[in-house]
Scaffold this motif. Structure first.
Motif, PDB file in Angstrom:
ATOM      1  N   UNK A   1      71.317   0.008 -19.499  1.00 13.76           N
ATOM      2  CA  UNK A   1      71.091  -1.249 -18.833  1.00 13.76           C
ATOM      3  C   UNK A   1      72.330  -1.920 -18.453  1.00 13.76           C
TER       4      UNK A   1
ATOM      5  N   UNK B   1      82.374 -17.299  -1.184  1.00 11.30           N
ATOM      6  CA  UNK B   1      81.897 -15.869  -0.380  1.00 11.30           C
ATOM      7  C   UNK B   1      80.617 -16.006  -0.008  1.00 11.30           C
TER       8      UNK B   1
ATOM      9  N   UNK C   1      62.831  -5.399 -12.017  1.00 10.43           N
ATOM     10  CA  UNK C   1      63.725  -4.816 -13.252  1.00 10.43           C
ATOM     11  C   UNK C   1      62.915  -4.466 -14.317  1.00 10.43           C
TER      12      UNK C   1
ATOM     13  N   UNK D   1      77.231  -4.913  -6.487  1.00 12.69           N
ATOM     14  CA  UNK D   1      76.520  -4.812  -5.186  1.00 12.69           C
ATOM     15  C   UNK D   1      75.742  -5.895  -4.697  1.00 12.69           C
ATOM     16  N   UNK D   2      75.394  -7.054  -5.318  1.00 18.03           N
ATOM     17  CA  UNK D   2      74.664  -8.118  -4.996  1.00 18.03           C
ATOM     18  C   UNK D   2      75.257  -8.623  -3.444  1.00 18.03           C
TER      19      UNK D   2
ATOM     20  N   UNK E   1      74.475  -3.567 -10.375  1.00 19.08           N
ATOM     21  CA  UNK E   1      73.704  -4.470  -9.507  1.00 19.08           C
ATOM     22  C   UNK E   1      74.725  -5.779  -9.128  1.00 19.08           C
ATOM     23  N   UNK E   2      75.320  -6.365 -10.166  1.00 17.46           N
ATOM     24  CA  UNK E   2      75.954  -7.454  -9.846  1.00 17.46           C
ATOM     25  C   UNK E   2      77.238  -7.302  -8.826  1.00 17.46           C
TER      26      UNK E   2
ATOM     27  N   UNK F   1      79.302 -11.370   3.133  1.00 15.30           N
ATOM     28  CA  UNK F   1      80.680 -11.268   2.357  1.00 15.30           C
ATOM     29  C   UNK F   1      81.788 -11.820   3.055  1.00 15.30           C
TER      30      UNK F   1
ATOM     31  N   UNK G   1      73.517  -3.358 -14.763  1.00 16.81           N
ATOM     32  CA  UNK G   1      73.469  -4.549 -14.579  1.00 16.81           C
ATOM     33  C   UNK G   1      75.074  -4.919 -13.756  1.00 16.81           C
TER      34      UNK G   1
ATOM     35  N   UNK H   1      68.291 -13.922  -3.524  1.00 20.90           N
ATOM     36  CA  UNK H   1      69.479 -14.256  -2.634  1.00 20.90           C
ATOM     37  C   UNK H   1      69.299 -15.581  -1.755  1.00 20.90           C
TER      38      UNK H   1
ATOM     39  N   UNK I   1      85.778 -11.882  -3.256  1.00 26.90           N
ATOM     40  CA  UNK I   1      84.910 -10.649  -3.164  1.00 26.90           C
ATOM     41  C   UNK I   1      85.761  -9.445  -2.496  1.00 26.90           C
TER      42      UNK I   1
ATOM     43  N   UNK J   1      64.141  -5.953 -20.708  1.00 31.47           N
ATOM     44  CA  UNK J   1      65.137  -6.898 -20.032  1.00 31.47           C
ATOM     45  C   UNK J   1      64.258  -7.550 -18.896  1.00 31.47           C
TER      46      UNK J   1
ATOM     47  N   UNK K   1      77.495 -16.280 -18.496  1.00 34.90           N
ATOM     48  CA  UNK K   1      78.762 -15.083 -18.402  1.00 34.90           C
ATOM     49  C   UNK K   1      78.924 -14.808 -16.919  1.00 34.90           C
ATOM     50  N   UNK K   2      80.118 -15.215 -16.564  1.00 35.69           N
ATOM     51  CA  UNK K   2      80.625 -14.777 -15.073  1.00 35.69           C
ATOM     52  C   UNK K   2      81.123 -13.526 -14.776  1.00 35.69           C
TER      53      UNK K   2
ATOM     54  N   UNK L   1      76.186 -18.295  -8.183  1.00 37.19           N
ATOM     55  CA  UNK L   1      76.336 -16.970  -7.817  1.00 37.19           C
ATOM     56  C   UNK L   1      75.538 -16.090  -8.905  1.00 37.19           C
ATOM     57  N   UNK L   2      76.000 -16.488 -10.148  1.00 37.52           N
ATOM     58  CA  UNK L   2      75.364 -15.553 -11.210  1.00 37.52           C
ATOM     59  C   UNK L   2      73.983 -15.738 -11.366  1.00 37.52           C
TER      60      UNK L   2
ATOM     61  N   UNK M   1      78.144 -10.016 -15.907  1.00 40.01           N
ATOM     62  CA  UNK M   1      77.690 -11.418 -15.548  1.00 40.01           C
ATOM     63  C   UNK M   1      76.090 -11.436 -15.871  1.00 40.01           C
ATOM     64  N   UNK M   2      75.739 -12.687 -16.287  1.00 41.34           N
ATOM     65  CA  UNK M   2      74.425 -13.172 -16.220  1.00 41.34           C
ATOM     66  C   UNK M   2      73.826 -13.120 -17.886  1.00 41.34           C
ATOM     67  N   UNK M   3      74.876 -13.024 -18.720  1.00 43.70           N
ATOM     68  CA  UNK M   3      74.267 -13.201 -20.215  1.00 43.70           C
ATOM     69  C   UNK M   3      74.135 -15.000 -20.475  1.00 43.70           C
TER      70      UNK M   3
ATOM     71  N   UNK N   1      72.185 -13.506  -9.119  1.00 46.85           N
ATOM     72  CA  UNK N   1      72.351 -12.149  -9.625  1.00 46.85           C
ATOM     73  C   UNK N   1      71.411 -12.027 -10.730  1.00 46.85           C
ATOM     74  N   UNK N   2      71.313 -12.838 -11.551  1.00 44.39           N
ATOM     75  CA  UNK N   2      70.424 -12.671 -12.771  1.00 44.39           C
ATOM     76  C   UNK N   2      68.968 -12.608 -12.549  1.00 44.39           C
TER      77      UNK N   2
ATOM     78  N   UNK O   1      82.487  -9.177  -6.881  1.00 46.02           N
ATOM     79  CA  UNK O   1      82.708 -10.565  -6.832  1.00 46.02           C
ATOM     80  C   UNK O   1      83.778 -10.808  -8.011  1.00 46.02           C
TER      81      UNK O   1
END
Lengths: 393, 393, 393, 393
Positions: free
Chosen positions: C382, D328, B378, C392-393, C389-390, D333, C386, D125, C283, B372, C304-305, D116-117, C232-234, D120-121, C289
């Motif tokens: 993983x 947000x 990461x 807590x972003x 992580x998303x 936040x 992920x 920040x 949020x 990844x 993906x969201x 946003x995504x 999220x993030x694919x 994250x990805x 989110x």
């Protein structure tokens, strides 16, 4: 053009699907079986090769002896499957089964094999789950794929042949190949026990294999593949990943136990002057452009020159020895002497067939991708035209 | 991860775009320029290397010293472009121009180059249209790409270095590399005129290069690339085209003038017994699994074992000689003695940098694709975890 | 991750090889067979669906109910093969056979099928050579591949379901899907004759199918696929060909007879204001989110969201009609009314299963390629990370 | 054939490299610039489009107005770069700089964007690191790539054009396109403020855009791309991922803000009987095989039929609104109303150019990959031959 293979060494069958072949290519199972038999031959093979006779079934993409343009599926059944059904079956084990009894679990990785690292990578503590796939058994269907590729090349006037040039330090006389066509070479090596052109060297190789077997050791060697009748201009210099030599090198190194590849004079070029390495360009009305020599092995700038491609690969000695190597049991972490799963003292002759066929595939793929390849007749016409164009350039 | 390069030898610039790098990787132009300078060095280079100093500009994908995750674009401008604008310009020639005057047309293909076949393939009767792209000048940006890959590998605790092991038949003592880390090797070869570890051999190589230059000839050689600090399990045995050795072989053979590749003992394996080729597997509480030797060059079953990867490539002598080779003018069909476009007597030291960098790219690519890799942190965490997992297996 | 399929409609078997699956994924033939049965169901299918019951065999890559990491081979045998052996056999015809008798030659291309153009492309004057492969029969193994993908997604906490939203102009009430989980939707459509969520619409659809069948015509429709539980993030916005929506669109349009695809509000977005199209971002401590709505169908910037993906495809009416269309015999060039090879009045319910499964494959592929996917347990960890992580972003 | 792009919205330049173009294709910067200008036009664009005039430079792969066969590099410089050097520079920030001052950090993700995504990805920040690449600014070079593809198609006798069929619910009269050639359509839309064929609808669209702008909102629409002059048989039915419609769909959905795609009658097919959907096959001595209608949009079985390809894409309203959406702040936040980075009320006309060009690329790519495409003249001859062959089939 692409293919995938599936199947474990002791599973029910090996399977391959070839996608992208031109339509109207004549194919029969018989032609493929001939190569499968050659792959099982050669002096120095163990017992398994003698009991199993590999035969291919065509189960898709061919109708009445010709390709349809749809993907071609080939299957080689495992005759011995009935003895392995429980050990290698796809169904979950019933709850009341004693797994130790039927799993034939392997916890002792063999040096030189994929066992240990494969187990780490895929999370298998039963290393059988690795060795069943990493086994050279899989080259059976790669040979079948290459047979199909050779049938295609043949239709285009391109011949490919392999021969063994070295086993365990015994080298064949390189002059024996000079002046011989691919067909002439094939006739000779078909009759030779180690698929070698040089009868004297062959006798020594056989002797050495026998001795090596007696002492429970193994030996490797070098195989040479020659491709004749190629048009100029297959491959390209314009981008690094389109160079044909790179692709052929990848193919050769994808064969189990192969550790090196070289073209033409190969590593000898490090010891020669430029004036003794390059091939002078000649021209005549009758033949168009030719080369005075073929030291570069038929490739310049990542492209075929029209001269024969000459490529060699080196195979390491088979790592499974009666004379065992030290290793570690992954369960107990105790050292042990590595066990023997198979027992070929020398698989170089068989590997020459694998090399011939994987190189044939890569060459056919390069051609199919470079030309309009929906139908064989159209492809043939283009190759002829390209030959004419190059001659008249 | 993938990249494309563009640019002709005497065009305005070389350009590359690298797609798929993790974000947050620190990159500076300075780090890349260091490798570009090394590529231009080495005893035996011609005049062009001295006048042009290659410098990279980062024109996309990096902000304030770190990758964004978006594609990275790198440019190396051609300082000499002002003299070539008319000859190599992209705009159509005005109608009233005498093409002969500004085109510097080439009708005489050089043996050993892409000239003749490239002309046939792409329909260029002005062979300048071929040689401008097939020139090794393009390796400049491939080195830049490899520099970026090395920055990534370094973040993952992986070091890579190359050194010259043979030039024109003069071999370096192989024991000089034993027991030395990649960093130690780098320090030595950075100070050596031919990037060789063995000072005695180096002196002879320099002498041989000078002699060869005097006689208007050229010599090739062998370079070795070593990668240290790899986790086990990069690559895979499960499908033929996923074997890491195949990919590294393709990379090596994609370098201009390279004609062979070998791993570990390489072609020597054809001369040894199995018991002298394979690496025994050891285990200790502190280190986990290790190997007693590294004869296989760090790869088993197409995967990294955790031992250093050792891979060598052979470079043929540069085909452009003062001492000319016979060829044919494609317009007149008259034979001639091939002209000199460049004049390096030996480019093996420079090629060692190219080899190091293309191998670095392929290695980084294999890692990025297996893990990844959106963000560097990461990726780092996963590599660490994989090292721990393998140790505890 | 990749797969190939082979097999003709009346050939001996359909075959597929899936390469790149993580190891340790639980798979059974039973789970795949469930989907194969669903694909053969749905009101409006013709006779063939009733006589053939498709069953899969796993012939590689799975041992004792779990994937090995090696390629997985699946086979679906053709029960009717004994009646087609001569007509579709791979062996060349014996010379003394009357080809007309056994070839069941087709010279009359059906409008809306691949027949005519396929014949031109591959040089087949017997159009059976085309229609045997272009038949939707091949989607059987694509469904099998998707079943395996769904087993993988399920392990990762991702659910996927399809339902029929429109047939022949009869639309299901879109509010019926609101607030229902994928599992709830599946339970309802499993009991419905046309795999529709809305019982009133379903009754009308059944009626319309029956009428249409009577008049020898056919109707198409729209199917919707929903994927829940995605991190999220694919996918990625950084390069055009890495956008997940593009990949899903290609998958949907690769289904026989599909002619359009849309995400979220889809073509309705051409009729709305921006403030009524985009999904506001919210949020909270507990959920991280979220979005107030899901009008974009779970994708922003090609990624993906975390909201469900909602994608619809439109299937044209099956072109093989009792009510014939005009065409031309390629031998005689005489016009004729196109013949009937199959006779489903409506295959939309079955197509919803195909859509669900090809989308499942594409989604699983995107995930496997983005993460470290050698072993299922590592992949699971993983994905969980992920998600955390998303949040807590 | 493949290409990569690099560059951020406010970075120094956009860059693209196109690999695999045939040699001898005439290309000039002027021809590409024409499309770049069209992409910047259309009623409803914001201020930025007016101040920046995009111009391409060809920096590789083209000599004296023709492609060399080597990769083509194109650059579009950012005129405004001088104002962004510190904010977007590649060099690390000096230590004594106050980052807040120069970074123009973004912590407020806009709904409907990748912000946003993407953050994250890739671990950003500062969401500027996302939006600079996810911006539709990148479509500038994709248009440039498509221009080159169109020059290639034109040489092969293939024309491609786009027009706007719907904006914010206002639909153009579909009969306006009937019987018009691509060239005729182009002439009309070039003069229309919203690139629409129907003057009445166009006037309403302009009005609606103005209103929408006033209220700080945005609207989307539908664009149609038509490709004429195609030979039959581009694409293939033999494997799911070789279907041309799938590839075109992926291309369309790879355009920023596009959410759906359909061919021919598209989603309308869900409301029609089979007898009203399929196109009857006709034949005449003069024309060979033709179709009575073109409801399927030029594709059958994943292949071109020889009829024009008709494909539509839907673009969502631009998500950046004066009328803000809730979101947000990722640092605090705290909810906020999403900020405005750009201000086009409607980008559908510009998007029609993007659609035309990405579809042109995909079409050209499919052709180049199917035929022998080293040189343009050879490719032309094959396309002609294929047309003849199909006619005489």
């Amino acid at each position: 053009m692409r293919y995938l293979t599936a199947g474990e060494s002791h599973g029910p069958q090996l399977t391959t699907i070839i996608e992208g072949l031109p339509s109207l290519l004549p194919i029969t199972a018989e032609q493929i079986n001939y190569d499968l038999k050659r792959r099982q031959g050669g002096h120095g093979r163990g017992r398994r090769m003698q009991i199993e006779k590999d035969l291919v079934e065509i189960v898709g993409g061919v109708r009445h002896g010709k390709t349809l343009g749809s993907p071609v599926a080939l299957v080689v059944k495992n005759d011995d499957w009935k003895h392995w059904t429980k050990i290698m079956g796809a169904d979950p084990l019933p709850e009341d089964v004693d797994p130790d009894e039927i799993k034939r679990q392997v916890s002792r990785p063999r040096p030189g094999h994929a066992d240990l690292v494969g187990g780490m990578k895929y999370g298998h503590r039963d290393l059988r789950n690795v060795l069943e796939r990493s086994s050279a058994r899989e080259t059976t269907v790669r040979v079948a794929v290459g047979s199909v590729a050779k049938l295609l090349l043949k239709e285009l006037g391109i011949s490919i042949v392999s021969h063994v040039t070295e086993i365990g330090g015994v080298k064949a006389d390189p002059t024996k190949a000079e002046g011989k066509s691919a067909d002439e070479i094939r006739k000779i090596v078909e009759e030779d026990p180690v698929y070698c052109l040089d009868p004297e060297a062959s006798a020594k190789m056989v002797e050495l294999i026998d001795e090596t077997k007696k002492e429970g050791n193994s030996i490797g060697g070098v195989v040479e593949v020659i491709i004749e009748g190629l048009p100029a201009g297959i491959g390209s210099y314009v981008h690094y990943d389109r160079k044909l030599d790179g692709k052929l090198a990848q193919a050769m190194l994808s064969i189990n136990a192969f550790k090196g590849v070289e073209f033409g004079l190969g590593f000898e070029m490090a010891r020669k002057k430029g004036s003794d390495v390059h091939d002078e360009i000649l021209w005549s009305e009758e033949e168009g452009y030719t080369r005075g020599t073929n030291r570069l092995g038929g490739l310049e700038g990542g492209m075929t020159t029209g001269m024969p491609i000459v490529v060699r690969g080196v195979m390491k000695p088979i790592p499974t020895l009666y004379k065992p190597l030290q290793s570690v049991d992954i369960e107990t972490k105790e050292p042990f002497k590595a066990s023997v799963e198979r027992s070929d003292a020398c698989a170089v002759p068989a590997a020459s067939i694998v090399a011939e066929n994987v190189i044939a595939w890569e060459m056919a793929k390069a051609i199919v991708e470079q030309f309009h390849s929906d139908q064989l007749p159209q492809l043939k016409a283009q190759i002829d035209e390209m030959r004419k164009y190059s001659k008249e350039f």
